[in-house]
Design an enzyme around this catalytic site. Structure first.
Site, PDB file in Angstrom:
ATOM      1  N   CYS A   1       0.000   3.626   2.678  1.00  0.00           N
ATOM      2  CA  CYS A   1       0.216   3.276   3.933  1.00  0.00           C
ATOM      3  C   CYS A   1       1.784   3.761   4.189  1.00  0.00           C
ATOM      4  O   CYS A   1       2.366   3.884   5.235  1.00  0.00           O
ATOM      5  CB  CYS A   1      -0.148   1.737   4.301  1.00  0.00           C
ATOM      6  SG  CYS A   1      -1.683   1.613   3.703  1.00  0.00           S
TER       7      CYS A   1
ATOM      8  N   CYS B   1       0.803  -1.215   0.040  1.00  0.00           N
ATOM      9  CA  CYS B   1       0.166   0.017   0.114  1.00  0.00           C
ATOM     10  C   CYS B   1       0.826   1.305  -0.077  1.00  0.00           C
ATOM     11  O   CYS B   1       1.482   1.483   1.051  1.00  0.00           O
ATOM     12  CB  CYS B   1      -0.944   0.076   1.049  1.00  0.00           C
ATOM     13  SG  CYS B   1      -1.823   1.573   1.489  1.00  0.00           S
TER      14      CYS B   1
ATOM     15  N   ASP C   1      43.002  -0.556  -9.920  1.00  0.00           N
ATOM     16  CA  ASP C   1      44.110  -0.459  -9.298  1.00  0.00           C
ATOM     17  C   ASP C   1      44.774  -1.868  -9.820  1.00  0.00           C
ATOM     18  O   ASP C   1      44.587  -2.789 -10.265  1.00  0.00           O
ATOM     19  CB  ASP C   1      43.728  -0.528  -7.907  1.00  0.00           C
ATOM     20  CG  ASP C   1      45.168  -0.962  -7.063  1.00  0.00           C
ATOM     21  OD1 ASP C   1      45.939   0.160  -7.032  1.00  0.00           O
ATOM     22  OD2 ASP C   1      45.139  -1.996  -6.493  1.00  0.00           O
TER      23      ASP C   1
END
Length: 788
Positions: free
Chosen positions: A83, A80, A468
């Site tokens: 909600c 929801c 690297d």
């Protein structure tokens, strides 16, 4: 929402930083390095002066330094959006809460709060005052405590209601066509409306309480409208298909959570512990650091530790995605969740259950599923405005034709209800999360952890990759690569066979007394070839030059060219040419010589190098295939070594003799070429990883810094995961766009059909809900994505 105490941790939230800095004009981008507590701000110098930027940085720093914690709670109930918005709003009203992110579909509620203002227990108390209640027995936070609410929150109940809706709808339709009394078939329609609309009514009421509008309200209005104008079957069909669609959405999202569910099952709940000479089975939560655990063949490792007895092969695929077992012996690390395949092991625990690598991975994936992509955040914000627009549009489609053009009310109202259905944004809203979460789940299965949807989305745009060197493109450990013998007798008193094995034995004998990494590489090489290493006497180390020791009745020295400056040296020219050749290849050379009086006889040269990973060159090619346009290497090594490696791998550029701050500068300089990813081992590359648009850390089985620093973590040292990660993210972005275009296209076509050819409501319902299901299925395909 179940509160998991183990999931409360110190954590500064990048979203909070974004919220603060985004309000400042001229700030282009912000990024925070959690490991080094470093904030990077990119700004427009034409809009902001340096002193103003410093003030902004101090303001952010003051807010961050207050000490933030993230509490991850778990939600129950049907998805929801209204909600979710309400919970976030209520949480933000609590003093000390800085951020809240609710997602019902993933059962997750993350609250970030100032731990100097409010404690976790006080936070739960405050939730109670905001309408959330903590039950003592089950530790569940739910909005209502009655049985009926818990009954409705059951997935089985929703399935049952959906089935009842379908049966009642079909029964009513058949009875209506059979000519029975309308009271009978209307009773069945009523049942269909009640069971099909219960969840929509609940969500709609919650939404209206929060003064928001969601899709449930649109569907309910359309269904009620259909019944009002005498088309109850169409309304019942709408409720049934909408309910079915919601269940399929939940199923689709649930599929993406299986990655976490499977990870959770990897942790044994108990372990066999050695205590005072006896063995006892103990829950892993009750095991402490330095306890000794016994692991039998076929068992999963319960906790991270170090082997103190035994050797075996372990299946680490659950962490790294690697299919081949890894050999482990005394002193090697083992990780929770991996499988002991052959020999029995005793391990000393190095991490508690809540701190184990597998626990951190579970935590990372759970949090990643809550970090929404930018596209999804935009759609979440746009949904409310879109829904309001649909209602306004529907009202106008009733008022204008009826009052201005004097159309038939039932026909006008029917068309308006059909328009409301087909214009609803269900497919549009679900199109992004279904795809993003599927991609995150796919990556997790293969040992690739994206820290969130935003990072997954940005990985798709990578144009530059900076590697690297040490520990990334190379193994990070020196190894003997060449043994060059000068097969000449050096003296009538010394017998020199001119064999490679003898040269390596002599060198290893002397170097076995040294702790230098190059020395250990020579010793390791000799042992690997099962060469017997003799004993030496009177070992001496000459600083900056080399080492010397007595072997049998002569002295053996190992060192650089300048070691022999004080001697009358034979074969120096030959040695110099070999050393120069090794240097051009990026290798370090040591000379092996025998000394008599003041004469030195060089009898061989041993080359040592940080070996390039065998798959590095192929990975560079694969990166170019997935669209990376520039690949560079950063290293603190010398330029000659860097150039040799760069040439061998076919890199676009290299930068050598760098300090950590130099790597940061170069990453920033290369941003002009596009989105840049930095690949490092996560230990000494943290600043550069944080500076890059996307930091990719090679986790090597779960290094803490790698897990905390990077945006994407590779749980193994497998470079081939990088092209896969980029390809997966690009496919995910492609699928998101497919879903968005498809869902918007369907809406446009359906609206045009309603207005142009009087599309019937049932067909509009099928088209609307069908598009929602299709975008879910399309997103789910990413779970099975495999790069060709």
């Amino acid at each position: 929402m179940a509160k998991d105490i183990d999931e409360i941790k110190i954590h500064t939230c990048a979203d909070i930083i974004d919220n603060i800095t985004s309000k400042e004009p001229g700030i282009l981008r912000s990024k925070f390095d959690y490991v080094n507590d470093k904030l990077t701000l990119d700004y427009d110098p034409e809009k902001l002066h340096n002193t103003e930027v410093k003030k902004i940085a101090r303001n952010v720093s003051d807010k961050l330094n207050s000490g933030l914690q993230t509490c991850n709670l778990h939600l129950n109930g049907r998805p929801c959006d209204a909600c979710a918005a309400a919970l976030e709003k209520r949480a933000l009203e609590i003093k000390g809460v800085k951020d809240a992110d609710v997602d019902f579909e993933r059962k997750s509620f993350i609250v970030t709060f100032d731990n100097k203002t409010i404690e976790p227990d006080d936070l739960i108390t405050q939730f109670k005052t905001k309408g959330l209640h903590l039950t003592e027995q089950t530790e569940e936070v739910i909005e209502e405590q009655n049985f009926f609410t818990r009954f409705l929150d059951s997935a089985k109940t929703e399935l049952a209601f959906t089935i009842i809706t379908f049966v009642a709808m079909i029964s009513a339709f058949i009875l209506e066509k059979s000519g029975v009394d309308k009271t009978i078939f209307n009773s069945f329609y009523l049942i269909a409306y009640i069971t099909g609309g219960t969840y929509g009514v609940r969500a709609g009421i919650r939404s209206l309480k929060e003064l928001t509008i969601n899709v449930d309200i649109l569907m309910l209005l359309a269904a009620i409208g259909a019944a009002y104008i005498g088309a109850p079957f169409e309304g019942a069909m709408l409720l049934f298909l909408f309910s079915l669609s919601n269940m399929l959405q939940a199923y689709a999202i649930g599929k993406t959570r299986k990655a976490i569910d499977s990870l959770m099952k990897l942790r044994p709940t108990e372990a066999l512990v050695k205590i005072l000479g006896e063995t006892k089975t103990i829950a892993i939560e009750d095991i402490y650091i330095d306890d000794i655990i016994i692991i039998r063949p076929g068992e999963r490792v319960p906790l991270d530790g170090v082997i103190i007895e035994g050797h075996s092969s372990l299946d680490e695929s659950s962490l790294t995605g690697e299919s081949f077992p890894v050999s482990k012996k005394f002193g090697d690390k083992v990780f929770a969740g991996t499988i002991n395949q052959s020999g029995g092991l005793e391990i000393k625990v190095t991490r508690l259950a809540k701190d184990s690598t597998i626990a951190k991975i579970i935590k990372l994936v759970e949090e990643a599923q809550n970090q929404k992509a930018k596209t999804q955040r935009f759609l979440d914000k746009a949904e409310q405005y879109y829904a309001i627009g649909v209602i306004v549009f529907t009202i106008l489609m009733i008022l204008i034709p009826y009052f201005i053009f004097h159309g038939n009310f039932d026909a006008v109202f029917y068309k308006a209800m059909t328009l409301m259905v087909v214009a609803s944004p269900c497919a549009l809203i679900i199109s992004t999360p279904a795809s993003i979460l599927s991609a995150i789940g796919n990556g997790a299965k293969r040992g690739i952890l994206y820290k969130g949807g935003a990072y997954l989305e940005q990985t798709a745009d990578i144009k530059v990759v900076a590697f690297d060197k040490t520990g990334t493109l190379t193994y990070g450990k020196p190894e003997v690569t060449d043994v060059k013998v000068i097969p000449l007798p050096v003296s009538e008193h010394v017998i020199w066979s001119g064999e490679e094995r003898e040269l390596l034995a002599m060198a290893a004998a002397v170097e076995s007394k040294s702790e230098h990494p190059l020395a250990q590489a020579i010793v390791k090489s000799a042992r690997a070839k099962q060469i017997e290493i003799p004993e030496v006497r009177n070992f001496q180390s000459v600083t900056g030059k080399g080492v010397i020791a007595e072997l049998k009745n002569y002295s053996v020295c190992i060192g650089s060219l300048n070691f022999f400056d004080d001697y009358e040296t034979h074969h120096l020219d030959t040695a110099f040419k070999v050393v120069e050749q090794h240097q051009n290849e990026g290798k370090t050379s040591v000379l092996v010589g025998v000394i008599e009086n003041k004469k030195a006889f060089i009898i061989g040269i041993i080359a040592i190098a940080d070996v390039i990973r065998p798959d590095a060159a192929e990975v560079i090619k694969e990166l170019r295939k997935v669209g990376v346009q520039r690949i560079i290497m950063l290293t603190g090594d010398n330029k000659r070594v860097a150039k040799a490696i760069a040439d061998k791998l076919g890199l676009d550029d290299f930068y050598a003799e760098l300090m950590p701050e130099d790597k940061v500068r170069i990453v920033n300089e290369n941003k002009k070429f596009g989105v840049i990813a930095m690949v490092g081992d996560g230990v000494n590359d943290a600043p550069a990883l944080s500076t890059a648009d996307i930091g990719i850390a090679m986790g090597g089985g779960g290094t803490d810094v790698a897990l905390e620093t990077a945006d994407v973590v590779l749980m193994s040292d497998d470079l081939t995961k990088i092209p896969y990660a980029i390809a997966l993210s690009r496919q995910a972005k492609k699928v998101v766009y497919q879903n968005l275009i498809f869902s918007m296209g369907v809406i446009v076509i359906l609206i045009a059909s309603v207005l142009g050819i009087q599309l019937a409501l049932p067909l509009g319902v099928v088209g609307h809900e069908g598009s929602t299901v299709l975008v879910c299925i399309n997103g789910l395909r990413l779970l099975n994505f495999k790069r060709k």
